[in-house]
Write a protein that holds these residues in place. Structure first.
Motif, PDB file in Angstrom:
ATOM      1  N   ASP A   1       0.829  -1.205   0.000  1.00  0.00           N
ATOM      2  CA  ASP A   1       0.000   0.000   0.000  1.00  0.00           C
ATOM      3  C   ASP A   1       0.865   1.258   0.000  1.00  0.00           C
ATOM      4  O   ASP A   1       0.529   2.256  -0.624  1.00  0.00           O
ATOM      5  N   LEU A   2       1.975   1.168   0.724  1.00  0.00           N
ATOM      6  CA  LEU A   2       2.900   2.293   0.770  1.00  0.00           C
ATOM      7  C   LEU A   2       3.427   2.588  -0.642  1.00  0.00           C
ATOM      8  O   LEU A   2       3.479   3.737  -1.079  1.00  0.00           O
ATOM      9  N   ALA A   3       3.776   1.529  -1.351  1.00  0.00           N
ATOM     10  CA  ALA A   3       4.291   1.689  -2.717  1.00  0.00           C
ATOM     11  C   ALA A   3       3.225   2.295  -3.623  1.00  0.00           C
ATOM     12  O   ALA A   3       3.512   3.177  -4.432  1.00  0.00           O
ATOM     13  N   ALA A   4       1.959   1.861  -3.464  1.00  0.00           N
ATOM     14  CA  ALA A   4       0.880   2.399  -4.299  1.00  0.00           C
ATOM     15  C   ALA A   4       0.723   3.899  -4.049  1.00  0.00           C
ATOM     16  O   ALA A   4       0.470   4.672  -4.978  1.00  0.00           O
ATOM     17  N   TRP A   5       0.912   4.317  -2.790  1.00  0.00           N
ATOM     18  CA  TRP A   5       0.779   5.734  -2.440  1.00  0.00           C
ATOM     19  C   TRP A   5       1.963   6.528  -3.004  1.00  0.00           C
ATOM     20  O   TRP A   5       1.793   7.575  -3.627  1.00  0.00           O
ATOM     21  N   ILE A   6       3.165   5.990  -2.821  1.00  0.00           N
ATOM     22  CA  ILE A   6       4.373   6.681  -3.281  1.00  0.00           C
ATOM     23  C   ILE A   6       4.376   6.825  -4.804  1.00  0.00           C
ATOM     24  O   ILE A   6       4.814   7.836  -5.346  1.00  0.00           O
ATOM     25  N   ALA A   7       3.835   5.806  -5.504  1.00  0.00           N
ATOM     26  CA  ALA A   7       3.863   5.830  -6.971  1.00  0.00           C
ATOM     27  C   ALA A   7       3.017   6.972  -7.543  1.00  0.00           C
ATOM     28  O   ALA A   7       3.104   7.284  -8.724  1.00  0.00           O
ATOM     29  N   GLU A   8       2.191   7.605  -6.701  1.00  0.00           N
ATOM     30  CA  GLU A   8       1.381   8.739  -7.169  1.00  0.00           C
ATOM     31  C   GLU A   8       2.087  10.079  -6.922  1.00  0.00           C
ATOM     32  O   GLU A   8       1.609  11.131  -7.349  1.00  0.00           O
ATOM     33  N   LEU A   9       3.196  10.045  -6.195  1.00  0.00           N
ATOM     34  CA  LEU A   9       3.903  11.294  -5.859  1.00  0.00           C
ATOM     35  C   LEU A   9       4.853  11.703  -6.985  1.00  0.00           C
ATOM     36  O   LEU A   9       5.268  10.874  -7.788  1.00  0.00           O
ATOM     37  N   PRO A  10       5.240  12.997  -7.036  1.00  0.00           N
ATOM     38  CA  PRO A  10       6.307  13.407  -7.961  1.00  0.00           C
ATOM     39  C   PRO A  10       7.603  12.698  -7.537  1.00  0.00           C
ATOM     40  O   PRO A  10       7.783  12.399  -6.346  1.00  0.00           O
ATOM     41  N   TYR A  11       8.515  12.472  -8.507  1.00  0.00           N
ATOM     42  CA  TYR A  11       9.705  11.668  -8.224  1.00  0.00           C
ATOM     43  C   TYR A  11      10.520  12.193  -7.048  1.00  0.00           C
ATOM     44  O   TYR A  11      10.989  11.434  -6.208  1.00  0.00           O
ATOM     45  N   GLU A  12      10.704  13.529  -6.991  1.00  0.00           N
ATOM     46  CA  GLU A  12      11.563  14.067  -5.937  1.00  0.00           C
ATOM     47  C   GLU A  12      10.976  13.750  -4.564  1.00  0.00           C
ATOM     48  O   GLU A  12      11.676  13.309  -3.654  1.00  0.00           O
TER      49      GLU A  12
END
Lengths: 449, 449
Positions: free
Chosen positions: B35-46
């Motif tokens: 779930d953490l990865a799914a959330w992070i994958a929506e953020l800008p790269y930086e």
């Protein structure tokens, strides 16, 4: 499993009827229980029974467990009470409950008499949950520990209990009320120093499901988190069972097959496609076929309304199948892609707004391309006016078909229907009726003075 | 995963943008890495990079491993060499090889320089197998034992190696040439008396796959035998990798999605449906749509041939959408059911003969029912002659549509095409062209003196 046939045969060749007896004996002795069960399930019950009874007990139980449940239930009548109890006692708890549900009330009573009290209660409990819920696919063959044990004690306990448990890769830690307070993997126990309390190395917040969750939800959780097993708790947080990854995979496979049936406008059925009877398939197919007739009568009524235009420009009729099929085809594409994307979770309801805009762009591009393809044919067969009508109609119907196809799964899903009901035939029928109106409205506007 | 949304949210609520910072901190600290990865994958790269780097190393590696491979590859540019090497060294061997394949040649070189020699060779080897083969999805994180070890020695070895291996639930026993000669489950090792040689308790004929087998075949074997992992051997029988059950489940899911695309007459594509671009979807959809136009032109030519009949009995046109759609719908039902049954292995090529007979019976029953439904409408709109023509045609076209729909997947499969190419739109187009001919042939025979 046609695609693996060659590979499965490499592993364990299934003998043909006229193969030498030695081949059969060798097969029965060495084949994987899955393959052995597949072979036995094709035999008459009496012969199946004697094949089963020649196996040693452990192999007999595993092979019996892989037989189709309906075949197991039929075999019950051929086995003596002792033979049956010997197998059933050692079956995994969930398979045992599945078999129990298929027996006649007399067979159930007879079987329960021959089982130990603990198994009797377990079988009654597991077979009591509603079909389709987590409760109905869980098993009670899990290993439990308490938090204050040392890891060495825990391993000792597992060593004594392992032969009876379906999986000891993960053990569940319960408090004195049987509430789930942690879980631990076997290799974590082995890796920890022998005197560490289990509470220090366990995962204190294991992912769990509740008894009344839907089977698909549970199966998707197992796949989402790559779990080997998912614990199931009751309202009080007490552990009541686990669902293993292989049973979850079976649920996913059944659900997908149901989606295929729905997008084929076939009412869902669980029979194997090879064995389903004419009556079953007729019943499952006729409902939607007749329902769609009503939709098509609208197209017919639309055509009747434009009788005059048709009689004046009969060439318009030649393009009718082309135009309504193209609309239906574009719609089928969108609908089927959406049904799958909603099922896998690639797309959710809230994506609707963005997707409809994209669909509009794609459909316009598709419609323009198709118009370019068919306009020359229109020119050839009916002159420039007909070409114009056919081209314009093509753009419109491809856009409308695509939008209907894309929106219908979302609408159905929004109103709590299965999105897969947005089948290719349903979308085709709707866009046909709309397509007929558009076609002849454009034609009447352009051609009739 | 829309259906589990509620349940996933119960486990780990994903905060909305305006949620309090504490909620986010709590989420980042406690959420499952998936779930953490799914959330992070929506953020800008930086921002994604800094979220990743706040996690402790073990959690960082697991979360990174669950990010979509394309997102991982983009993140690589934002990480320092040290940060990247620290993560990549600890990733599972198959995920590492997948990431490697997506990097630019410069990034690949830079990464290889920072890895230990053993990992460098492993990454090169795993990323060298052709896409779609067993080799391309296997991992090298497996535990091996030799046959003459005692079970106590074996457990000691596993205890030392476990942290680095993807799965130690099953260990593989190799001879001095690294040939696979057995396998054993962790709990079998624990259950055995400590001084028993591994050779006495191992399974001496483990099921295995070969390097060049197709991914679907391998995934089906894993599902067929309920395996947690399947060893992969080379031509010499040497163990070269294992394929784990979760990767097999991913392959099955992708294959099923491809089948959905094919039966929607969409050329297969691997992009996520939510993120696929207008250009990609246009390209994947236009090929079949335009191809089907050609099929539909046959229907048009058929109609042109019967121009005189149409002009005399214009009411026939009103029933055209109904009749050709019913034929197409019945055909779509059969085709889609067959495509799925062939994919799951419920039906194989050799069942063809029996199934076509059953289909004939079902289709006749369906056609008769549909004729009874539409004949009154025919009577109402065109009189008894039209009713007769429409009824007879309905029976014929439903039978022909069903037979085309049922046979096409078998034919395609026989000639080594994917049976799913027998899509609803293709079957509809074929049965439409045949349906038009039948309809107006019957009409001409009955109505025109």
């Amino acid at each position: 499993m046609p695609n693996t046939e060659t590979s499965l045969n490499k592993v364990t060749p299934i003998p043909s009827a006229d193969a030498a007896i030695e081949t059969i004996v060798h097969f029965v002795e060495t084949a994987h229980p899955v393959d052995l069960a597949a072979w036995i399930a094709e035999l008459p019950y009496e012969q199946a029974k004697s094949e089963i009874l020649t196996l040693d007990l452990q192999r007999r139980v595993r092979t019996f467990g892989y037989l189709p449940a309906s075949f197991q239930a039929e075999l019950v009548a051929w086995l003596s009470r002792g033979e049956l109890a010997e197998i059933v006692t050692r079956m995994s708890a969930d398979d045992r409950a599945d078999l129990f549900k298929l027996l006649t009330p007399e067979q159930q009573q007879r079987l329960l008499r021959d089982l130990a009290r603990e198994e009797r209660e377990d079988i009654r409990r597991l077979s009591s949950y509603a079909e389709g819920t987590a409760g109905a696919i869980m098993t009670s063959d899990y290993a439990t520990l308490s938090a204050d044990m040392s890891t060495r004690e825990a391993i000792g306990l597992l060593r004594r209990e392992a032969p009876e448990k379906e999986t000891i890769y993960r053990s569940y830690i319960l408090d004195s009320e049987r509430r789930l307070i942690g879980s631990i993997r076997l290799h974590e126990l082995i890796l920890a120093a022998p005197h560490t309390p289990v509470s220090e190395v366990m995962d204190p917040s294991p992912i769990s499901a509740t008894l009344d969750m839907k089977q698909e939800e549970v199966a998707q959780m197992i796949e989402h988190y790559d779990l080997l097993a998912l614990p199931v708790i009751d309202e009080g947080g007490r552990l009541v069972g686990i669902i293993t990854h292989d049973d979850a995979a079976d649920v996913m496979q059944r659900e997908t097959t149901e989606d295929f049936q729905r997008i084929a406008t076939v009412s869902p059925f669980s029979e194997n496609m090879r064995e389903a009877s004419v009556a079953v398939l007729y019943k499952k197919r006729i409902f939607w076929l007749s329902l769609l007739v009503i939709g098509n009568l609208f197209s017919g009524a639309g055509l009747a309304y434009f009788e005059e235009t048709i009689l004046t420009y009969v060439a318009l009729v030649f393009f009718l199948p082309l135009l309504i099929d193209s609309s239906g085809n574009a719609g089928s594409q969108s609908a089927t892609l959406m049904v799958r994307a909603l099922a896998t979770g690639d797309v959710t309801l809230k994506d609707w707004r963005n997707l409809i805009l994209r669909e509009l762009l794609i459909a316009t591009a598709l419609g323009l391309t198709m118009a370019v393809v068919v306009s020359p044919v229109g020119l050839l067969r009916g002159g420039s006016d007909i070409a114009l009508v056919v081209g314009l109609t093509m753009i419109m119907v491809v856009i409308i078909g695509s939008l209907v196809g894309m929106s219908l799964p979302f609408l159905l899903s929004h109103f709590k229907f299965d999105p897969a009901t947005a089948s290719a035939p349903l979308v085709t029928t709707i866009s046909d009726a709309v397509g007929v109106l558009i076609y002849f409205s454009i034609a009447t506007a352009i051609l009739i003075p």
